[in-house]
Write an enzyme that holds these catalytic residues in place. Structure first.
Site, PDB file in Angstrom:
ATOM      1  N   GLU A  71      -3.944   4.319   3.338  1.00  0.00           N
ATOM      2  CA  GLU A  71      -2.949   3.750   2.917  1.00  0.00           C
ATOM      3  C   GLU A  71      -4.164   2.840   1.732  1.00  0.00           C
ATOM      4  OE1 GLU A  71      -0.772   0.851   5.878  1.00  0.00           O
ATOM      5  OE2 GLU A  71      -2.556   1.254   5.967  1.00  0.00           O
ATOM      6  N   THR A  90       1.021  -1.292   0.300  1.00  0.00           N
ATOM      7  CA  THR A  90      -0.061  -0.440  -0.301  1.00  0.00           C
ATOM      8  C   THR A  90       0.816   1.425   0.066  1.00  0.00           C
ATOM      9  OG1 THR A  90      -0.326   0.065   2.084  1.00  0.00           O
ATOM     10  CG2 THR A  90      -1.860  -0.961   1.227  1.00  0.00           C
ATOM     11  N   ASN A 109       0.951   4.969   1.911  1.00  0.00           N
ATOM     12  CA  ASN A 109       0.990   5.868   2.926  1.00  0.00           C
ATOM     13  C   ASN A 109       1.490   6.839   2.546  1.00  0.00           C
ATOM     14  OD1 ASN A 109       0.629   6.176   5.614  1.00  0.00           O
ATOM     15  ND2 ASN A 109       2.768   5.417   6.439  1.00  0.00           N
TER      16      ASN A 109
END
Length: 308
Positions: free
Chosen positions: A257, A208, A210
């Site tokens: 995220e 992911t 962030n």
């Protein structure tokens, strides 16, 4: 579109103009109607259209610590206003000194002396001057004195709900990104820079991005969402977005995220945007990794369907 920092930036020989005034956070459908009316009337009169807005938000200056959540960052707001055909965006630095201008001085200094307003377009609830003492009837009286007209901006509503920045903030805060999009006329956007996180998503097979957002950004309620990830270059990507503290891993820091579907590149350091399409589910705590990963796989498929 010309962009001025302060009304004093109006050039010498500046002619008459049609002016509208407001914070215009979100540039939602109500704002679009007001600004669109301003542009149309300016073209009819053969003069320039001017949108006057403020930075920072007046609430933060008048009542420090009360800054509302921001629906559109300044650069994004300018882009949206420019797309409506405006000739000039005038961003007035909102200072304590400016906030103390009496309504009459505000009109004389801003609208008459510098912008040479022929017509001012405002909403019924428009207030101006020190302690918001000025209202539309006063503006009309001053217009008769100084030679400009005042026209009301049309309200935009659906099912009895008048679209406003406050209403949209409440939708976003509740995670109802669908209602927010309906009032905005487009998906709600959150922007930020990609920073390094725990890299736990990579370990689970779902790396992911962030997102470090502005401290006043209007971030939706904790939950999982389908969104479009927008980069400066390239086509938007479908993204499953988790907002919250990662309760399964006893997280404490609230994070945004995004897992970009069908993407394998490096996003670290990039500034990107998330356009929220749908709320998928609430945040949940899982007792083991396997059910969490299974749920993430389901979130990805639901995202694919929602964004396609």
């Amino acid at each position: 579109m010309q962009r001025w920092r302060g009304y004093e930036a109006a050039p010498g020989g500046w002619g008459r103009s049609v002016v509208t005034i407001g914070v215009f956070d979100g540039v939602h459908r109500g704002h679009q109607a007001t600004i669109g009316h301003t542009v149309a009337r300016a073209r009819e009169l053969g003069v320039k259209s001017v949108v006057v807005t403020f930075d920072p938000h007046p609430a933060e200056v008048v009542r420090p610590g009360s800054h509302p959540a921001v629906l559109t960052e300044p650069a994004r707001k300018a882009e949206l206003i420019e797309a409506l055909g405006v000739d000039v965006l005038c961003v007035v630095p909102f200072t304590v000194e400016f906030s103390r201008l009496p309504p009459e001085a505000f009109v004389h200094d801003v609208l008459v002396e510098h912008l040479h307003a022929a017509l001012v377009v405002v909403g019924d609830n428009f207030r101006f001057g020190h302690r918001a003492a000025g209202d539309v009837p006063l503006l009309e009286r001053l217009g008769r004195t100084f030679g400009f007209a005042v026209e009301g901006a049309p309200l935009v509503a659906e099912a009895g709900t008048v679209f406003s920045s406050t209403y949209i903030r409440s939708c976003v805060d509740a995670g109802d990104v669908g209602a927010a999009a309906a009032a905005l006329g487009r998906p709600h956007r959150v922007e930020g820079v990609v920073v390094r996180g725990d890299q736990r998503g990579r370990e689970l097979g779902y790396p992911t991005a962030n997102l470090l957002t502005h401290r006043h950004a209007a971030v939706p309620a904790d939950g999982v969402y389908a969104a479009r990830l927008v980069r400066r270059d390239g086509e938007p990507l479908a993204a499953a977005v988790s907002i919250g503290t990662n309760p399964t891993f006893s997280g404490r820091e609230r994070r945004v995220e995004a897992y970009a579907l069908d993407f394998s590149g490096d996003l670290y350091g990039e500034r990107l945007a998330l356009d929220f399409v749908a709320h998928l589910r609430e945040q949940r705590t899982y007792d083991a990794i396997e059910p969490l990963v299974a749920q993430m796989a389901e979130d990805v498929e639901r995202t694919r369907r929602a964004v396609s």
